[in-house]
Design an enzyme around this catalytic site. Structure first.
Site, short mmCIF file in Angstrom:
data_model
loop_
_atom_site.label_atom_id
_atom_site.label_comp_id
_atom_site.label_asym_id
_atom_site.label_seq_id
_atom_site.Cartn_x
_atom_site.Cartn_y
_atom_site.Cartn_z
N CYS A 1 0.87 -1.18 0.00
CA CYS A 1 0.00 0.00 0.00
C CYS A 1 0.91 1.23 0.00
O CYS A 1 1.70 1.41 0.92
CB CYS A 1 -0.89 -0.01 1.24
SG CYS A 1 -1.93 1.44 1.43
N CYS B 1 -3.20 14.99 2.89
CA CYS B 1 -4.44 14.85 2.12
C CYS B 1 -5.34 16.06 2.34
O CYS B 1 -5.38 16.61 3.45
CB CYS B 1 -5.16 13.57 2.54
SG CYS B 1 -6.61 13.17 1.54
N CYS C 1 -9.91 9.50 9.45
CA CYS C 1 -8.59 9.24 8.88
C CYS C 1 -7.51 10.09 9.56
O CYS C 1 -7.68 11.30 9.73
CB CYS C 1 -8.63 9.53 7.38
SG CYS C 1 -7.04 9.29 6.56
#
Length: 347
Positions: A106, A113, A120
């Site tokens: 990953c 972000c 998150c």
């Protein structure tokens, strides 16, 4: 100050043009590509390249390298979590996981972000910049070199929103899947998105053959808007329609990620509403017990709730599984290692 060329981000045509426009023979581009595919980290390692060309490359270009700042290895399942740094000192996370079919990784597509999903950890560290194709490749190359393995599957589900870095991500996918690149088949690449609808349509038109994974996390707009700001821009029905189009255009089944948060989106009623929305779609639902992130107050759903959710979806012929938890002892979900690094004074 002269801007150096990011040589590993160049495709074959761009690399060829860069070399020939600089006065060197065309065949040298293939030699350079061959060395880059061997994960060299500096131009002096390119032993069959003449000195004048190597000196030119040193002054005109650079090779992206992901430096290992921190490495955590799970005591339970061989999962390895990395904190990588790049030329400018910015850091991202990546996770390597062992499965029966091989090694999966990953990787991150951005430093931080912009999307602001409340469950998150990545978004809590802010956003710095998008990664280049070479910086995405470098994460895989660094892990392969460090662990002496070959990564066979790649998931763009680390830090960042891949469709917010669309052009670089597409270029990365093409470079990673090339025979003279990492040679990872597109069917072994998964792109995870929170749901930038126009970009899903654009991705479908490319017919790359990759798997699309969509972070849904709710059965309706009301719940989704509370946990995912992107839902205020694109309704859940708009998102699902783009997913139907993706399947119709590519023939690739869409996976829906659904983080189960106790008391928020995990009731039987939520499951029935989700089942009705997805009825008739060729899809798979991946249930994820939500990660514990400081400051959110979210608690993961218990096993009984998870099974009830699966059973209700199954009644509508929708396949669902609970994602296998890997690296639980090293907080293998992305964002938390970087966040701790920032708190200790890093970038």
């Amino acid at each position: 100050m002269k801007l150096l060329v990011d040589i590993k981000s160049l495709n074959d045509e761009e690399l060829e043009n860069f070399i020939t426009d600089s006065g060197f023979p065309k065949f040298r581009a293939k030699q350079i590509r061959s060395w880059l595919s061997k994960n060299v980290t500096n131009f002096d390692e390119m032993r069959n390249i003449p000195t004048d060309l190597r000196e030119f490359l040193k002054t005109s270009s650079y090779i992206s390298v992901a430096n290992i700042e921190k490495k955590l290895v799970s005591r339970y399942d061989k999962t390895v979590k990395y904190l990588f740094s790049f030329n400018d000192g910015e850091c991202v996370e990546a996770v390597v996981m062992s499965y029966k079919h091989g090694w999966s990784m990953c990787i991150s597509t951005q430093v931080g972000c912009k999307m602001g999903c409340t469950f998150c950890a990545t978004g809590k560290s802010g956003f710095s910049r998008s990664l280049t194709p070479s910086e995405m490749l470098a994460q895989i190359e660094a892990a392969q070199r460090d662990l002496d393995i070959r990564i066979s599957n790649v998931v763009l589900m680390g830090m960042g929103e891949p469709l917010d870095n669309f052009d670089n991500v597409i270029k990365f996918i093409r470079l990673a899947s090339a025979d003279d690149g990492l040679n990872i088949g597109m069917r072994h690449i998964t792109l995870s998105t929170c749901g930038i609808v126009p970009k899903i349509y654009e991705l479908a038109k490319l017919r790359l053959g990759i798997t699309l994974s969509v972070s849904l996390h709710a059965p309706n707009d009301e719940i989704r808007q509370k946990t995912m700001p992107i839902a205020r821009k694109y309704s859940i029905e708009e998102l699902l329609q783009s997913c139907r189009d993706y399947f119709d255009t590519t023939g690739r089944r869409v996976t829906f990620e659904y983080s189960m948060i106790s008391g928020v989106n995990d009731s039987d009623e939520n499951a029935r509403e989700l089942a009705n929305r997805l009825s008739g779609m060729n899809c798979h639902v991946n249930l994820i017990p939500v990660n514990t992130v400081e400051g959110t107050g979210y608690i993961k759903s218990n096993i009984k709730r998870q099974q009830s959710f699966i059973d209700i979806l199954a009644e509508k012929n929708i396949t669902a599984t609970v994602r296998r938890t890997l690296g639980s002892d090293i907080n293998a979900s992305c964002g938390q290692l970087k966040r701790n690094h920032i708190l200790k004074g890093g970038k």
